[in-house]
Design a protein around this motif. Structure first.
Motif, PDB file in Angstrom:
ATOM      1  N   MET A   1      -4.865   4.151   6.116  1.00 55.28           N
ATOM      2  CA  MET A   1      -5.416   3.619   4.869  1.00 55.28           C
ATOM      3  C   MET A   1      -4.488   2.608   4.211  1.00 55.28           C
ATOM      4  SD  MET A   1      -6.537   5.902   1.613  1.00 55.28           S
ATOM      5  CE  MET A   1      -6.154   5.389  -0.037  1.00 55.28           C
ATOM      6  N   TYR A   2      -3.167   2.836   4.335  1.00 54.98           N
ATOM      7  CA  TYR A   2      -2.212   1.949   3.666  1.00 54.98           C
ATOM      8  C   TYR A   2      -1.540   0.985   4.641  1.00 54.98           C
ATOM      9  CZ  TYR A   2      -2.644   4.945  -0.434  1.00 54.98           C
ATOM     10  OH  TYR A   2      -3.127   5.627  -1.521  1.00 54.98           O
ATOM     11  N   ASP A   3      -2.101   0.812   5.846  1.00 56.76           N
ATOM     12  CA  ASP A   3      -1.409   0.024   6.865  1.00 56.76           C
ATOM     13  C   ASP A   3      -1.000  -1.366   6.351  1.00 56.76           C
ATOM     14  OD1 ASP A   3      -1.847   2.167   8.451  1.00 56.76           O
ATOM     15  OD2 ASP A   3      -2.994   1.118   9.973  1.00 56.76           O
ATOM     16  N   LEU A   4      -1.990  -2.208   6.068  1.00 53.68           N
ATOM     17  CA  LEU A   4      -1.694  -3.575   5.605  1.00 53.68           C
ATOM     18  C   LEU A   4      -2.273  -3.784   4.213  1.00 53.68           C
ATOM     19  CD1 LEU A   4      -0.544  -6.376   5.967  1.00 53.68           C
ATOM     20  CD2 LEU A   4      -2.639  -7.040   7.150  1.00 53.68           C
ATOM     21  N   TYR A   5      -1.382  -4.052   3.270  1.00 50.04           N
ATOM     22  CA  TYR A   5      -1.700  -4.143   1.845  1.00 50.04           C
ATOM     23  C   TYR A   5      -1.339  -5.581   1.446  1.00 50.04           C
ATOM     24  CZ  TYR A   5      -1.079  -2.324  -3.043  1.00 50.04           C
ATOM     25  OH  TYR A   5      -1.129  -2.062  -4.389  1.00 50.04           O
ATOM     26  N   VAL A   6      -2.343  -6.378   1.143  1.00 56.38           N
ATOM     27  CA  VAL A   6      -2.106  -7.797   0.842  1.00 56.38           C
ATOM     28  C   VAL A   6      -2.246  -8.050  -0.656  1.00 56.38           C
ATOM     29  CG1 VAL A   6      -2.927 -10.160   1.193  1.00 56.38           C
ATOM     30  CG2 VAL A   6      -2.837  -8.574   3.122  1.00 56.38           C
ATOM     31  N   VAL A   7      -1.208  -8.624  -1.236  1.00 60.13           N
ATOM     32  CA  VAL A   7      -1.200  -8.966  -2.661  1.00 60.13           C
ATOM     33  C   VAL A   7      -1.516 -10.455  -2.796  1.00 60.13           C
ATOM     34  CG1 VAL A   7       0.182  -8.986  -4.773  1.00 60.13           C
ATOM     35  CG2 VAL A   7       0.574  -7.207  -3.034  1.00 60.13           C
ATOM     36  N   THR A   8      -2.563 -10.783  -3.525  1.00 58.15           N
ATOM     37  CA  THR A   8      -2.965 -12.186  -3.635  1.00 58.15           C
ATOM     38  C   THR A   8      -2.078 -12.928  -4.641  1.00 58.15           C
ATOM     39  OG1 THR A   8      -4.598 -11.782  -5.391  1.00 58.15           O
ATOM     40  CG2 THR A   8      -5.355 -11.568  -3.108  1.00 58.15           C
ATOM     41  N   ASP A   9      -1.828 -14.193  -4.343  1.00 54.98           N
ATOM     42  CA  ASP A   9      -1.008 -15.025  -5.222  1.00 54.98           C
ATOM     43  C   ASP A   9      -1.417 -16.474  -4.990  1.00 54.98           C
ATOM     44  OD1 ASP A   9       1.003 -16.594  -6.430  1.00 54.98           O
ATOM     45  OD2 ASP A   9       2.467 -14.982  -6.201  1.00 54.98           O
ATOM     46  N   ILE A  21      -8.456 -15.779  -0.492  1.00 55.80           N
ATOM     47  CA  ILE A  21      -7.372 -15.028   0.159  1.00 55.80           C
ATOM     48  C   ILE A  21      -7.897 -13.648   0.566  1.00 55.80           C
ATOM     49  CG2 ILE A  21      -5.112 -13.953  -0.141  1.00 55.80           C
ATOM     50  CD1 ILE A  21      -4.577 -16.126  -2.321  1.00 55.80           C
ATOM     51  N   ALA A  22      -8.570 -12.995  -0.385  1.00 56.00           N
ATOM     52  CA  ALA A  22      -9.094 -11.655  -0.108  1.00 56.00           C
ATOM     53  C   ALA A  22     -10.090 -11.686   1.045  1.00 56.00           C
ATOM     54  CB  ALA A  22      -9.753 -11.092  -1.367  1.00 56.00           C
ATOM     55  N   ARG A  23     -10.995 -12.645   1.005  1.00 54.46           N
ATOM     56  CA  ARG A  23     -12.024 -12.727   2.041  1.00 54.46           C
ATOM     57  C   ARG A  23     -11.384 -12.882   3.433  1.00 54.46           C
ATOM     58  NH1 ARG A  23     -16.774 -14.120   0.528  1.00 54.46           N
ATOM     59  NH2 ARG A  23     -15.968 -15.420  -1.167  1.00 54.46           N
ATOM     60  N   ARG A  24     -10.413 -13.751   3.527  1.00 52.56           N
ATOM     61  CA  ARG A  24      -9.789 -14.023   4.829  1.00 52.56           C
ATOM     62  C   ARG A  24      -8.894 -12.865   5.267  1.00 52.56           C
ATOM     63  NH1 ARG A  24      -8.620 -20.582   4.838  1.00 52.56           N
ATOM     64  NH2 ARG A  24     -10.550 -21.133   3.747  1.00 52.56           N
ATOM     65  N   ALA A  25      -8.170 -12.253   4.326  1.00 56.67           N
ATOM     66  CA  ALA A  25      -7.284 -11.145   4.686  1.00 56.67           C
ATOM     67  C   ALA A  25      -8.094  -9.928   5.140  1.00 56.67           C
ATOM     68  CB  ALA A  25      -6.394 -10.777   3.497  1.00 56.67           C
ATOM     69  N   VAL A  26      -9.176  -9.646   4.446  1.00 55.21           N
ATOM     70  CA  VAL A  26     -10.038  -8.524   4.843  1.00 55.21           C
ATOM     71  C   VAL A  26     -10.624  -8.782   6.229  1.00 55.21           C
ATOM     72  CG1 VAL A  26     -12.211  -7.334   4.326  1.00 55.21           C
ATOM     73  CG2 VAL A  26     -10.552  -7.767   2.499  1.00 55.21           C
ATOM     74  N   ALA A  27     -11.010 -10.012   6.494  1.00 55.80           N
ATOM     75  CA  ALA A  27     -11.550 -10.355   7.817  1.00 55.80           C
ATOM     76  C   ALA A  27     -10.517 -10.119   8.910  1.00 55.80           C
ATOM     77  CB  ALA A  27     -12.008 -11.813   7.829  1.00 55.80           C
ATOM     78  N   GLY A  28      -9.246 -10.229   8.556  1.00 56.29           N
ATOM     79  CA  GLY A  28      -8.183  -9.999   9.524  1.00 56.29           C
ATOM     80  C   GLY A  28      -7.740  -8.553   9.623  1.00 56.29           C
ATOM     81  N   GLY A  29      -8.329  -7.685   8.791  1.00 64.49           N
ATOM     82  CA  GLY A  29      -8.030  -6.262   8.920  1.00 64.49           C
ATOM     83  C   GLY A  29      -7.196  -5.660   7.814  1.00 64.49           C
ATOM     84  N   ALA A  30      -6.952  -6.376   6.715  1.00 60.55           N
ATOM     85  CA  ALA A  30      -6.201  -5.787   5.602  1.00 60.55           C
ATOM     86  C   ALA A  30      -6.949  -4.582   5.052  1.00 60.55           C
ATOM     87  CB  ALA A  30      -5.988  -6.823   4.501  1.00 60.55           C
ATOM     88  N   ASN A  31      -6.207  -3.511   4.763  1.00 58.83           N
ATOM     89  CA  ASN A  31      -6.816  -2.266   4.276  1.00 58.83           C
ATOM     90  C   ASN A  31      -6.891  -2.206   2.757  1.00 58.83           C
ATOM     91  OD1 ASN A  31      -4.683  -1.564   6.637  1.00 58.83           O
ATOM     92  ND2 ASN A  31      -6.663  -0.619   7.014  1.00 58.83           N
ATOM     93  N   VAL A 156       3.986   6.086   1.192  1.00 58.77           N
ATOM     94  CA  VAL A 156       4.984   5.121   0.734  1.00 58.77           C
ATOM     95  C   VAL A 156       4.737   3.792   1.446  1.00 58.77           C
ATOM     96  CG1 VAL A 156       7.436   4.573   0.512  1.00 58.77           C
ATOM     97  CG2 VAL A 156       6.682   6.968   0.430  1.00 58.77           C
ATOM     98  N   VAL A 157       4.611   2.732   0.686  1.00 61.93           N
ATOM     99  CA  VAL A 157       4.541   1.396   1.257  1.00 61.93           C
ATOM    100  C   VAL A 157       5.787   0.636   0.801  1.00 61.93           C
ATOM    101  CG1 VAL A 157       2.012   1.401   1.230  1.00 61.93           C
ATOM    102  CG2 VAL A 157       3.255   0.375  -0.669  1.00 61.93           C
ATOM    103  N   GLY A 158       6.051  -0.467   1.453  1.00 58.82           N
ATOM    104  CA  GLY A 158       7.176  -1.306   1.061  1.00 58.82           C
ATOM    105  C   GLY A 158       6.684  -2.696   0.784  1.00 58.82           C
ATOM    106  N   ILE A 159       7.364  -3.399  -0.120  1.00 56.60           N
ATOM    107  CA  ILE A 159       7.018  -4.782  -0.422  1.00 56.60           C
ATOM    108  C   ILE A 159       8.297  -5.567  -0.683  1.00 56.60           C
ATOM    109  CG2 ILE A 159       6.678  -4.330  -2.894  1.00 56.60           C
ATOM    110  CD1 ILE A 159       4.433  -6.491  -2.773  1.00 56.60           C
ATOM    111  N   GLY A 160       8.288  -6.834  -0.318  1.00 49.85           N
ATOM    112  CA  GLY A 160       9.433  -7.693  -0.588  1.00 49.85           C
ATOM    113  C   GLY A 160      10.125  -8.132   0.683  1.00 49.85           C
ATOM    114  N   GLY A 161       9.888  -9.365   1.084  1.00 45.81           N
ATOM    115  CA  GLY A 161      10.569  -9.908   2.251  1.00 45.81           C
ATOM    116  C   GLY A 161      10.117  -9.325   3.573  1.00 45.81           C
ATOM    117  N   ILE A 162       8.955  -8.730   3.604  1.00 49.65           N
ATOM    118  CA  ILE A 162       8.473  -8.072   4.829  1.00 49.65           C
ATOM    119  C   ILE A 162       7.647  -9.060   5.648  1.00 49.65           C
ATOM    120  CG2 ILE A 162       7.073  -6.183   5.740  1.00 49.65           C
ATOM    121  CD1 ILE A 162       7.798  -4.564   3.269  1.00 49.65           C
TER     122      ILE A 162
END
Length: 209
Positions: A1-9, A21-31, A156-162
């Motif tokens: 469920m938490y595999d790929l978490y995309v924050v839009t900017d 961004i959301a449309r394209r990221a979801v199409a690529g498999g963002a959870n 637990v997820v991680g963010i920053g420079g990943i």
């Protein structure tokens, strides 16, 4: 469920809107898709969030950064909080059943405190120093990721420079997923970047088990 978490900017997206961004990221498999924008008015944010919720519906969870009012108004799946935002206990009094509350943490004590207060997940932030978020501070590193993952039972997820290169080490350290901004949002092909990173995460989890 938490595999790929995309924050839009939108400031890092080569001209793409939050919705695109959301449309394209979801199409690529963002959870999970998180709307993050500290510049727009409440009305603008609400209207964007309404459209992003529809894009995510049935395909990915939709989380709003900081703005509990916007998250509730659009029926988002959850809200992501910082250490200086509303306390989790106060948020829980307002949110409906199954509403997710995530919070950024920098060490094991903050993670334990968040879990005890009812956080559904915690985000180690930042794992590495990053230019994507100007107020993120210095990176906590892989050792901190390992310590935080051992300290709590919640995801637990991680963010920053990943990115795709350092993701396997972080998954091996115990992360349930990785949250990214520039690694996907700034890529020439957002969908392909999300798809490639999703595969890296999947492979890293298989190698861990």
């Amino acid at each position: 469920m938490y595999d790929l978490y995309v924050v839009t900017d939108e400031t890092l997206s080569r001209g793409l809107t939050h919705e695109e961004i959301a449309r394209r990221a979801v199409a690529g498999g963002a959870n999970i898709i998180q709307l993050r924008d500290k510049e727009k008015s409440s009305r603008e944010l609400y209207e964007i969030a309404c459209r992003m919720k529809e894009i995510c519906r049935g395909r990915a969870l939709f989380i709003v950064n900081d703005r509990m009012d916007v998250a509730l108004a659009v029926g988002a799946d959850g809200v992501h909080l910082g250490q200086s935002d509303l306390p989790i206990g106060a948020v829980k009094k307002l949110c409906p059943k199954n509403f997710l509350i995530g919070i950024s943490v920098g060490n094991a004590d903050e993670a334990r405190e968040a879990e005890a207060a009812g956080a559904d997940y915690v985000a180690v932030s930042p794992v590495f120093s990053t230019s994507s978020k100007s107020d993120a501070g210095s990176g906590h590193g892989v050792a901190a990721v390992r310590e935080i993952c051992s300290a709590v039972m919640c995801p637990v997820v991680g963010i920053g420079g990943i990115n795709a290169e350092n993701t396997p080490e972080l998954i091996a350290a115990g992360l349930d997923g990785v949250a990214v901004i520039s690694a996907v949002v700034s890529a020439p092909d957002v969908t392909e970047a999300a798809r490639a990173l999703s595969l890296v995460i999947k492979t890293a989890k298989e190698n861990r088990s």
